[in-house]
Design a protein around this motif. Structure first.
Motif, PDB file in Angstrom:
ATOM      1  N   TYR A   1       0.828  -1.196   0.000  1.00 42.57           N
ATOM      2  CA  TYR A   1       0.000   0.000   0.000  1.00 42.57           C
ATOM      3  C   TYR A   1       0.862   1.246   0.000  1.00 42.57           C
ATOM      4  O   TYR A   1       1.883   1.307   0.678  1.00 42.57           O
ATOM      5  CB  TYR A   1      -0.904   0.037   1.244  1.00 42.57           C
ATOM      6  CG  TYR A   1      -2.123  -0.823   1.110  1.00 42.57           C
ATOM      7  CD1 TYR A   1      -3.127  -0.507   0.202  1.00 42.57           C
ATOM      8  CD2 TYR A   1      -2.284  -1.950   1.903  1.00 42.57           C
ATOM      9  CE1 TYR A   1      -4.246  -1.292   0.081  1.00 42.57           C
ATOM     10  CE2 TYR A   1      -3.408  -2.740   1.797  1.00 42.57           C
ATOM     11  CZ  TYR A   1      -4.381  -2.405   0.881  1.00 42.57           C
ATOM     12  OH  TYR A   1      -5.492  -3.185   0.772  1.00 42.57           O
ATOM     13  N   PHE A   2       0.411   2.247  -0.741  1.00 40.77           N
ATOM     14  CA  PHE A   2       1.110   3.523  -0.820  1.00 40.77           C
ATOM     15  C   PHE A   2       0.687   4.377   0.366  1.00 40.77           C
ATOM     16  O   PHE A   2      -0.504   4.577   0.599  1.00 40.77           O
ATOM     17  CB  PHE A   2       0.758   4.231  -2.133  1.00 40.77           C
ATOM     18  CG  PHE A   2       1.539   5.485  -2.374  1.00 40.77           C
ATOM     19  CD1 PHE A   2       2.909   5.496  -2.311  1.00 40.77           C
ATOM     20  CD2 PHE A   2       0.885   6.658  -2.691  1.00 40.77           C
ATOM     21  CE1 PHE A   2       3.639   6.648  -2.548  1.00 40.77           C
ATOM     22  CE2 PHE A   2       1.596   7.821  -2.936  1.00 40.77           C
ATOM     23  CZ  PHE A   2       2.966   7.815  -2.865  1.00 40.77           C
ATOM     24  N   ILE A   3       1.662   4.848   1.132  1.00 42.91           N
ATOM     25  CA  ILE A   3       1.402   5.646   2.322  1.00 42.91           C
ATOM     26  C   ILE A   3       1.901   7.066   2.097  1.00 42.91           C
ATOM     27  O   ILE A   3       3.086   7.283   1.861  1.00 42.91           O
ATOM     28  CB  ILE A   3       2.128   5.069   3.568  1.00 42.91           C
ATOM     29  CG1 ILE A   3       1.827   3.584   3.735  1.00 42.91           C
ATOM     30  CG2 ILE A   3       1.794   5.866   4.811  1.00 42.91           C
ATOM     31  CD1 ILE A   3       0.382   3.265   3.986  1.00 42.91           C
ATOM     32  N   ARG A   4       0.991   8.000   2.135  1.00 47.19           N
ATOM     33  CA  ARG A   4       1.338   9.423   2.103  1.00 47.19           C
ATOM     34  C   ARG A   4       0.294  10.141   2.939  1.00 47.19           C
ATOM     35  O   ARG A   4      -0.837   9.700   3.066  1.00 47.19           O
ATOM     36  CB  ARG A   4       1.381   9.968   0.687  1.00 47.19           C
ATOM     37  CG  ARG A   4       0.050   9.946  -0.012  1.00 47.19           C
ATOM     38  CD  ARG A   4       0.160  10.542  -1.381  1.00 47.19           C
ATOM     39  NE  ARG A   4      -1.059  10.249  -2.115  1.00 47.19           N
ATOM     40  CZ  ARG A   4      -1.182  10.416  -3.400  1.00 47.19           C
ATOM     41  NH1 ARG A   4      -0.186  10.876  -4.113  1.00 47.19           N
ATOM     42  NH2 ARG A   4      -2.301  10.140  -3.998  1.00 47.19           N
ATOM     43  N   GLY A   5       0.680  11.209   3.516  1.00 48.79           N
ATOM     44  CA  GLY A   5      -0.242  11.943   4.354  1.00 48.79           C
ATOM     45  C   GLY A   5       0.025  13.426   4.274  1.00 48.79           C
ATOM     46  O   GLY A   5       1.029  13.874   3.704  1.00 48.79           O
ATOM     47  N   THR A   6      -0.859  14.187   4.867  1.00 46.91           N
ATOM     48  CA  THR A   6      -0.710  15.636   4.814  1.00 46.91           C
ATOM     49  C   THR A   6       0.502  16.103   5.602  1.00 46.91           C
ATOM     50  O   THR A   6       1.065  17.149   5.303  1.00 46.91           O
ATOM     51  CB  THR A   6      -1.975  16.328   5.352  1.00 46.91           C
ATOM     52  OG1 THR A   6      -2.255  15.832   6.666  1.00 46.91           O
ATOM     53  CG2 THR A   6      -3.166  16.058   4.454  1.00 46.91           C
TER      54      THR A   6
ATOM     55  N   ASN B   1       4.041   0.062   2.013  1.00 52.46           N
ATOM     56  CA  ASN B   1       4.108  -0.885   3.131  1.00 52.46           C
ATOM     57  C   ASN B   1       3.315  -2.136   2.800  1.00 52.46           C
ATOM     58  O   ASN B   1       2.305  -2.079   2.095  1.00 52.46           O
ATOM     59  CB  ASN B   1       3.508  -0.276   4.406  1.00 52.46           C
ATOM     60  CG  ASN B   1       4.389   0.769   5.012  1.00 52.46           C
ATOM     61  OD1 ASN B   1       5.593   0.738   4.862  1.00 52.46           O
ATOM     62  ND2 ASN B   1       3.789   1.713   5.707  1.00 52.46           N
ATOM     63  N   CYS B   2       3.742  -3.245   3.365  1.00 47.03           N
ATOM     64  CA  CYS B   2       3.045  -4.512   3.199  1.00 47.03           C
ATOM     65  C   CYS B   2       1.642  -4.423   3.804  1.00 47.03           C
ATOM     66  O   CYS B   2       1.480  -4.008   4.957  1.00 47.03           O
ATOM     67  CB  CYS B   2       3.836  -5.627   3.876  1.00 47.03           C
ATOM     68  SG  CYS B   2       2.986  -7.205   3.870  1.00 47.03           S
TER      69      CYS B   2
END
Length: 103
Positions: free
Chosen positions: A21-26, A36-37
């Motif tokens: 999964y693609f993890i990005r945040g403000t 991340n898995c």
């Protein structure tokens, strides 16, 4: 936030074969965006995967390096590359043709 990442749906965990999964945040800067898995992130299944990830920036660098390697090979060994592609294309064509004939 933006649209879908260019690698979405293409990356899988080498350990458990779950999607990454693609993890990005403000609050995250683009250099900190990562994959991340999903089994680790969502605690799926009986066995939880290990907490490993890869930064999107590093993944971009790896892929760019591989593209450079391939283009160097194509320029240096054009005839061999053309033969390789023709063989692969022919094999794929025959596989698809055989699959259609069976169905």
């Amino acid at each position: 936030m933006g649209g879908i990442d260019k690698y979405s749906g293409l990356l899988y965990c080498v350990d458990c074969n779950s999607k990454l999964y693609f993890i990005r945040g403000t609050t995250l800067k683009p250099d900190a965006w990562e994959f991340n898995c999903s089994r680790y992130r969502k605690h799926m299944g009986e066995e939880q995967c290990t907490p490993h990830s890869i930064r999107a920036k590093i993944l971009n660098e790896i892929i760019l390096e591989e593209i450079h390697k391939v283009t160097y090979y194509v320029r240096a060994q054009t005839r061999e590359f053309v033969n390789f592609i023709n063989q692969k294309s022919s094999a794929v064509f025959h596989r698809e043709l055989n699959a259609r004939m069976v169905n």
